[in-house]
Design a protein around this motif. Structure first.
Motif, short mmCIF file in Angstrom:
data_model
loop_
_atom_site.label_atom_id
_atom_site.label_comp_id
_atom_site.label_asym_id
_atom_site.label_seq_id
_atom_site.Cartn_x
_atom_site.Cartn_y
_atom_site.Cartn_z
N THR A 179 74.06 54.88 61.44
CA THR A 179 74.73 54.16 60.36
C THR A 179 75.65 55.08 59.56
N THR A 180 75.16 56.26 59.20
CA THR A 180 75.99 57.18 58.44
C THR A 180 77.18 57.67 59.27
N SER A 181 77.00 57.79 60.57
CA SER A 181 78.11 58.16 61.44
C SER A 181 79.16 57.04 61.50
N MET A 182 78.69 55.80 61.53
CA MET A 182 79.62 54.66 61.50
C MET A 182 80.41 54.62 60.19
N VAL A 183 79.74 54.89 59.09
CA VAL A 183 80.42 54.93 57.79
C VAL A 183 81.48 56.03 57.77
N PHE A 213 75.64 48.86 60.59
CA PHE A 213 74.27 48.86 61.12
C PHE A 213 74.23 48.41 62.58
N GLY A 214 75.38 48.13 63.18
CA GLY A 214 75.42 47.65 64.56
C GLY A 214 75.91 48.66 65.55
N ALA A 215 75.54 49.94 65.38
CA ALA A 215 76.00 50.97 66.31
C ALA A 215 75.49 50.72 67.73
N LYS A 216 74.27 50.20 67.86
CA LYS A 216 73.68 49.96 69.19
C LYS A 216 73.96 48.56 69.71
N SER A 217 74.73 47.79 68.96
CA SER A 217 75.02 46.43 69.38
C SER A 217 75.92 46.41 70.61
N THR A 218 75.69 45.44 71.49
CA THR A 218 76.53 45.25 72.67
C THR A 218 77.43 44.02 72.51
#
Length: 386
Positions: A179-183, A213-218
């Motif tokens: 999440t922090t990487s996505m931000v 929060f959707g880094a692992k989302s496909t």
């Protein structure tokens, strides 16, 4: 999974996770935080250099401490005192003191924070006086990406409640870093195919949490959907180049230890055979299971292209593929598919294989270059490994 830059410094930079820092913090703050954080590679290297202490050796020396000390007469003690304080003893003590001050080459040198800051200043000065030198493109170690395991899965056995509890928190820590990487990527407008530069406060407040929060989302609408497509294209291009033994294309798409292993395997391959790699389908959509972002460009001035971030993503490829092998006469040497029939061109379809791979892809955002496959991670059952 690296010319004038210390490897210790680069290894420290590689472990400065932006997940514990604010995306807007300065380079100096990030470097300082990196210096304060211990990293496991140095500890592992130190432990490898230490001889293992076995139970057998411990038992053989245990009696020495419990044995009674021998009686020493006054005459013998006086001679021992003279021998211990004589010129030979003093020379021996001086030699031992000099030997103790010499660094042990088998142990890695641990730099202090001041020494590391001085080294960073030297690198910054070098980049100023030699602007054509690429001091920020050195090799670094793979960041702490991990494969998250479901705690209730029968395929990945965990020992007891404690093992499941430990794995649960490892998964949550990985989600937090994702999440922090996505931000960080969104704050720098560094998401491929996604424009977040013009997002206003309300959009950041209500929309960003849904996507970060959707880094692992496909999902095809997730922020990392274009990145997953880039990862799959890179995977297909690299496997095709490996089958064709195209070393130039392999070097363009791979780096670090993965490139070294691939080139070593290519050299062992016989030139008497011809290989055809074929991709059939995705069994499950390509998924980014672990994402890490850190600031890798630390020059005072902003880069001329992109931004300062270095991204590493652990990507899961769950595919169905096949490999055909032919000799110089065109005879098929591979296992043919069950319903395969030789075509007029002499092609014999190979048996399809279900392949699951976890590969680490890296992108230095200040370069206008492709994503590179730099490392491979294997899924290991902890019970079997023990």
């Amino acid at each position: 999974m690296a010319s004038g830059v210390s490897r210790t410094y680069l290894n420290t930079l590689a472990h400065a996770q932006i997940g514990f820092l604010s995306p807007a913090c300065s380079s100096r703050a990030i470097v300082s935080a990196a210096y304060r954080r211990p990293y496991a590679t140095a500890a592992v290297a130190t432990n490898k250099n230490r001889p293992p202490v076995t139970a057998k050796k411990t038992a053989s020396t245990e009696h020495l401490s419990s044995a009674p000390s021998p009686k020493v007469s006054v005459k013998t003690a006086s001679r021992t005192h003279v021998a211990a304080t004589g010129p030979a003893a003093k020379a021996g003590a001086k030699t031992a003191a000099v030997a103790a001050t010499k660094p042990d080459p088998s142990k890695p040198k641990v730099m202090t924070e001041n020494e590391q800051m001085e080294e960073l200043d030297k690198i910054l000065a070098f980049s100023k006086y030699m602007p054509t030198a690429d001091v920020w493109g050195q090799k670094v170690e793979t960041l702490d990406v991990m494969i998250p395991h479901p705690i209730l899965s029968s395929g990945h056995q965990l020992d007891g409640l404690r093992g499941r509890w430990s794995q649960f928190w490892k998964n949550r820590l990985n989600d937090l870093k994702n999440t922090t990487s996505m931000v960080a990527l969104a704050s720098h407008n560094a998401l491929p195919g996604i424009n977040t530069a013009n997002d206003r406060f309300l959009k950041k407040l209500f929309r960003w949490p849904f996507y970060t929060f959707g880094a692992k989302s496909t999902s095809p609408t997730s922020w990392l959907a274009p990145t997953r497509k880039i990862a799959l294209d890179t995977y297909l291009q690299l496997n095709t180049a490996m089958a064709k033994n195209d070393s130039k294309e392999i070097k363009r798409l791979a780096s670090n230890s993965f490139l070294t292993d691939v080139l070593a395997a290519q050299k062992k391959r016989s030139s008497a055979y011809t290989y055809f790699w074929r991709f059939h389908r995705e069994v499950n959509p390509t998924q980014i299971v672990s994402l890490r972002v850190t600031e890798g460009y630390l020059a005072p001035d902003d880069p001329k292209f992109g931004n300062r971030l270095m991204v590493q993503a652990l990507v899961k490829f769950d595919t169905e593929q096949s490999l055909e092998i032919y000799d110089r006469r065109g005879n098929a040497l591979h296992t043919p598919a069950a319903d395969a029939a030789e075509t007029p061109s002499g092609v014999v379809p190979a048996e399809k294989q279900h392949v699951v791979q976890y590969l680490v892809l890296e992108k230095r955002m200040w370069y206008d270059g492709p994503w590179l496959i730099r490392d491979q991670v294997w899924e290991v059952n902890p019970r079997r490994a023990a």
